[in-house]
Design an enzyme around this catalytic site. Structure first.
Site, PDB file in Angstrom:
ATOM      1  N   PRO A   1      35.398  44.807  43.987  1.00 17.15           N
ATOM      2  CA  PRO A   1      34.000  45.008  43.574  1.00 17.15           C
ATOM      3  C   PRO A   1      33.689  44.177  42.339  1.00 17.15           C
ATOM      4  O   PRO A   1      34.541  43.968  41.469  1.00 17.15           O
ATOM      5  CB  PRO A   1      33.943  46.508  43.265  1.00 17.15           C
ATOM      6  CG  PRO A   1      35.354  46.889  42.942  1.00 17.15           C
ATOM      7  CD  PRO A   1      36.221  46.022  43.802  1.00 17.15           C
ATOM      8  N   ARG A   2      32.451  43.685  42.276  1.00 18.70           N
ATOM      9  CA  ARG A   2      32.026  42.899  41.123  1.00 18.70           C
ATOM     10  C   ARG A   2      31.327  43.796  40.101  1.00 18.70           C
ATOM     11  O   ARG A   2      30.546  44.672  40.468  1.00 18.70           O
ATOM     12  CB  ARG A   2      31.074  41.791  41.570  1.00 18.70           C
ATOM     13  CG  ARG A   2      31.715  40.798  42.517  1.00 18.70           C
ATOM     14  CD  ARG A   2      30.684  39.812  43.064  1.00 18.70           C
ATOM     15  NE  ARG A   2      31.279  38.951  44.107  1.00 18.70           N
ATOM     16  CZ  ARG A   2      30.641  38.528  45.180  1.00 18.70           C
ATOM     17  NH1 ARG A   2      29.382  38.872  45.376  1.00 18.70           N
ATOM     18  NH2 ARG A   2      31.248  37.756  46.060  1.00 18.70           N
TER      19      ARG A   2
ATOM     20  N   THR B   1      40.362  31.153  34.956  1.00 16.60           N
ATOM     21  CA  THR B   1      41.220  30.612  36.003  1.00 16.60           C
ATOM     22  C   THR B   1      42.115  29.537  35.406  1.00 16.60           C
ATOM     23  O   THR B   1      42.057  29.264  34.203  1.00 16.60           O
ATOM     24  CB  THR B   1      40.372  30.080  37.179  1.00 16.60           C
ATOM     25  OG1 THR B   1      41.204  29.859  38.313  1.00 16.60           O
ATOM     26  CG2 THR B   1      39.639  28.799  36.806  1.00 16.60           C
TER      27      THR B   1
ATOM     28  N   GLN C   1      34.842  28.973  41.813  1.00 19.62           N
ATOM     29  CA  GLN C   1      34.702  29.855  40.652  1.00 19.62           C
ATOM     30  C   GLN C   1      33.420  29.535  39.873  1.00 19.62           C
ATOM     31  O   GLN C   1      32.445  29.099  40.447  1.00 19.62           O
ATOM     32  CB  GLN C   1      35.938  29.758  39.735  1.00 19.62           C
ATOM     33  CG  GLN C   1      37.194  30.364  40.311  1.00 19.62           C
ATOM     34  CD  GLN C   1      38.080  29.345  40.974  1.00 19.62           C
ATOM     35  OE1 GLN C   1      38.053  28.167  40.695  1.00 19.62           O
ATOM     36  NE2 GLN C   1      38.908  29.811  41.889  1.00 19.62           N
TER      37      GLN C   1
ATOM     38  N   GLY D   1      36.055  31.790  47.350  1.00 22.74           N
ATOM     39  CA  GLY D   1      35.587  31.438  48.689  1.00 22.74           C
ATOM     40  C   GLY D   1      34.089  31.367  48.811  1.00 22.74           C
ATOM     41  O   GLY D   1      33.349  31.807  47.945  1.00 22.74           O
ATOM     42  N   HIS D   2      33.666  30.777  49.901  1.00 19.13           N
ATOM     43  CA  HIS D   2      32.258  30.716  50.263  1.00 19.13           C
ATOM     44  C   HIS D   2      32.090  31.374  51.633  1.00 19.13           C
ATOM     45  O   HIS D   2      32.953  31.240  52.498  1.00 19.13           O
ATOM     46  CB  HIS D   2      31.767  29.273  50.388  1.00 19.13           C
ATOM     47  CG  HIS D   2      31.875  28.473  49.128  1.00 19.13           C
ATOM     48  ND1 HIS D   2      31.687  29.007  47.876  1.00 19.13           N
ATOM     49  CD2 HIS D   2      32.139  27.166  48.935  1.00 19.13           C
ATOM     50  CE1 HIS D   2      31.825  28.059  46.962  1.00 19.13           C
ATOM     51  NE2 HIS D   2      32.104  26.933  47.590  1.00 19.13           N
ATOM     52  N   THR D   3      30.987  32.056  51.802  1.00 17.55           N
ATOM     53  CA  THR D   3      30.602  32.539  53.124  1.00 17.55           C
ATOM     54  C   THR D   3      29.406  31.729  53.585  1.00 17.55           C
ATOM     55  O   THR D   3      28.389  31.662  52.899  1.00 17.55           O
ATOM     56  CB  THR D   3      30.229  34.030  53.088  1.00 17.55           C
ATOM     57  OG1 THR D   3      31.363  34.786  52.656  1.00 17.55           O
ATOM     58  CG2 THR D   3      29.815  34.502  54.471  1.00 17.55           C
TER      59      THR D   3
ATOM     60  N   LYS E   1      27.136  30.313  45.832  1.00 13.35           N
ATOM     61  CA  LYS E   1      27.288  28.866  46.054  1.00 13.35           C
ATOM     62  C   LYS E   1      27.368  28.520  47.524  1.00 13.35           C
ATOM     63  O   LYS E   1      26.950  27.440  47.933  1.00 13.35           O
ATOM     64  CB  LYS E   1      28.556  28.364  45.336  1.00 13.35           C
ATOM     65  CG  LYS E   1      28.451  28.362  43.821  1.00 13.35           C
ATOM     66  CD  LYS E   1      29.644  27.670  43.171  1.00 13.35           C
ATOM     67  CE  LYS E   1      30.938  28.410  43.379  1.00 13.35           C
ATOM     68  NZ  LYS E   1      30.970  29.733  42.740  1.00 13.35           N
ATOM     69  N   GLY E   2      27.924  29.433  48.342  1.00 10.07           N
ATOM     70  CA  GLY E   2      28.128  29.121  49.756  1.00 10.07           C
ATOM     71  C   GLY E   2      26.852  28.707  50.450  1.00 10.07           C
ATOM     72  O   GLY E   2      26.806  27.680  51.130  1.00 10.07           O
TER      73      GLY E   2
ATOM     74  N   ASP F   1      30.823  33.598  42.080  1.00  5.96           N
ATOM     75  CA  ASP F   1      30.133  34.554  42.958  1.00  5.96           C
ATOM     76  C   ASP F   1      28.617  34.479  42.809  1.00  5.96           C
ATOM     77  O   ASP F   1      27.915  35.474  42.989  1.00  5.96           O
ATOM     78  CB  ASP F   1      30.599  35.992  42.695  1.00  5.96           C
ATOM     79  CG  ASP F   1      32.109  36.144  42.760  1.00  5.96           C
ATOM     80  OD1 ASP F   1      32.688  35.731  43.775  1.00  5.96           O
ATOM     81  OD2 ASP F   1      32.705  36.649  41.792  1.00  5.96           O
TER      82      ASP F   1
ATOM     83  N   THR G   1      38.772  38.507  48.041  1.00  8.62           N
ATOM     84  CA  THR G   1      39.627  39.549  47.469  1.00  8.62           C
ATOM     85  C   THR G   1      39.204  40.948  47.868  1.00  8.62           C
ATOM     86  O   THR G   1      40.017  41.867  47.847  1.00  8.62           O
ATOM     87  CB  THR G   1      39.599  39.457  45.935  1.00  8.62           C
ATOM     88  OG1 THR G   1      38.259  39.721  45.480  1.00  8.62           O
ATOM     89  CG2 THR G   1      40.031  38.074  45.469  1.00  8.62           C
ATOM     90  N   GLY G   2      37.902  41.128  48.194  1.00  7.16           N
ATOM     91  CA  GLY G   2      37.408  42.466  48.476  1.00  7.16           C
ATOM     92  C   GLY G   2      37.218  43.300  47.226  1.00  7.16           C
ATOM     93  O   GLY G   2      36.898  44.491  47.302  1.00  7.16           O
TER      94      GLY G   2
ATOM     95  N   THR H   1      44.291  36.686  41.400  1.00  8.72           N
ATOM     96  CA  THR H   1      44.267  37.046  42.814  1.00  8.72           C
ATOM     97  C   THR H   1      45.668  37.124  43.417  1.00  8.72           C
ATOM     98  O   THR H   1      45.814  37.394  44.600  1.00  8.72           O
ATOM     99  CB  THR H   1      43.460  36.008  43.616  1.00  8.72           C
ATOM    100  OG1 THR H   1      44.025  34.710  43.396  1.00  8.72           O
ATOM    101  CG2 THR H   1      42.006  36.010  43.177  1.00  8.72           C
TER     102      THR H   1
END
Length: 431
Positions: A305-306, A240, A225, A40-42, A16-17, A13, A302-303, A131
């Site tokens: 919170p970090r 992971t 990751q 994932g990446h956005t 990276k995207g 997180d 995943t939605g 996840t």
């Protein structure tokens, strides 16, 4: 000209995207080499947002994109993600997307087992925080030599024996958990239903990448990751199920390690982590909430919170060593705008003794206490800065302090989610 490996230097997180998209425009081939659709990446391209979990980000730019053998592939998710991209106008064909024929498959029984284990662990207070997407169980079957791989879909006559072997293991587990067994017919039908969607994309990826390298292509290896979630070098067991350090780019793609080149560690200007596990610099106060709110710290897929905290130079310095990081891309510097003072963790105390590393012991990791230095903050905005002269003096001082403490230079500096708001110090492809 060199090839570039991109990894997260923390717990993932790190943004990276944006950096991968920025680099993919300069690359010819983009390769995913580990993980599954659990990270994932956005990407934001021309105002359009693309959320990717399994597919390499180069697809959005029409670049040759490769899913390596180190990735575990959920065929159902693959089909859904391809369809989603096509609906957004992205061309996804075998001309631009290849899947390693020896990549293992994630099946419904893997997702079932993942969820059942997490439920049981939650009840006993020992959950890892997966996840629930079947990633871990799929890797277990891979190393247990009972996985069904992509190439097996092309050989239907060999599937029955492989299904039997897989079900012998999983149905024994299911009986022990008191749940219904999976029938041969159900699993055979699941595999048959996805074969036609996967098979057009399969390839000998090791050969393809070797040919591309010899032809002078710029290859970008895209990690998922972060290195602190590595199965060997991370905060075990809260990790992971794959190796996330840079060395995995070779093993997970079939291209030898001498071809890897520059290692770029994506590094957030503070620290976040999703899920369970140790976090020495975690903040439970208003500063932690500020970082979470301003940084919009919610997992892409995943939605969840970090958790947020100060920058931990001990952890990143350790990652610089375990991944051979050449330079870092420092992201989200703008989230620190407006804070009166900033802290950086420079060491730990463990049972009264100062140490300069994160110990391997789970119990010790839970006991370490951070040692901080304090720096003056800045009130000016860094949002949108594209050259050093645009940055406040204290922001530059912060960046230089990070470089010194982790033992690696800043190659890129990101000052907003917009891809063009990037200060380029060193071009990794020219590194």
């Amino acid at each position: 000209m060199t090839n570039v490996v991109v990894i997260g230097s923390q717990w993932g997180d790190e943004g990276k995207g944006k950096i991968v998209d920025w680099l993919s425009e300069r690359a010819d081939v983009i390769v995913r080499f580990q993980g599954g659709h659990n990270a994932g990446h956005t990407l934001v391209v021309d105002g359009v947002s693309y959320k990717l979990a399994l597919l390499p980000s180069g697809l959005v730019r029409g670049k040759l994109s490769v899913i390596g053998n180190g990735v575990v592939v959920d065929p159902h998710h693959f089909v859904a993600e391809v369809e989603k991209l096509r609906a957004q106008g992205v061309a996804v064909t075998p001309d631009v997307l290849r899947i390693a024929e020896n990549a293992p498959l994630i099946l419904s029984l893997h997702r079932d087992l993942d969820a059942m284990r997490e439920d049981a662990a939650s009840n006993s207070g020992t959950k890892i925080g997966t996840t629930r997407r079947g990633i871990g169980p799929a890797y277990e079957d891979k190393v247990g030599r009972r996985a069904i791989r992509v190439i097996d879909l092309a050989e239907p006559e060999t599937l029955p024996a492989k299904i039997d072997r897989l079900l012998t293991h999983h149905n024994a587990l299911r009986r022990g958990m008191g749940v219904n067994e999976i029938s041969f017919d159900a699993l055979h039908q699941e595999l048959s239903s996805v074969a036609e969607h996967i098979l057009p994309y399969i390839d000998q990826v090791w050969r393809l990448l070797d040919e591309q390298r010899k032809a002078g292509a710029r290859i970008l290896f895209e990690g998922a990751q972060g290195a602190l979630l590595d199965n060997d070098h991370g905060t075990y067991p809260f990790v992971t199920s794959s190796n996330t350090v840079a060395g995995q780019a070779a093993a997970g793609s079939g291209l030898g390690p001498t071809a890897l080149g520059y290692v770029l560690g994506i590094t957030k200007a503070y620290t976040t982590r999703v899920g369970e596990g140790p976090f020495p610099c975690e903040l439970h106060d208003e500063i932690g909430q500020h970082l979470s709110t301003v940084g919009r710290e919610v997992g892409v897929n995943t939605g969840r919170p970090r958790r947020c905290g100060w920058f931990d130079a001990v952890l990143v310095r350790q990652t610089v060593k375990t991944s051979g990081i050449t330079g870092i891309a420092l992201t989200k510097l703008d989230v620190l705008d407006g804070l009166d003072e900033l802290k950086i963790c420079v060491g730990y105390t463990l049972d009264g003794k100062e140490i300069d590393y994160l110990p391997a012991s789970q119990a010790a990791q839970a006991r370490v206490e951070p040692i901080y230095i304090t720096l003056e903050g800045w009130k000016e905005s860094t949002v949108g800065a594209r050259k050093w002269a645009d940055l406040p003096a204290q922001a530059i001082k912060y960046v230089r302090q990070v470089e010194e403490l982790i033992g690696a230079p800043v190659a890129l500096l990101s000052t907003s989610p917009e891809r063009e708001d990037t200060i380029l110090v060193t071009d990794p492809f020219e590194g």
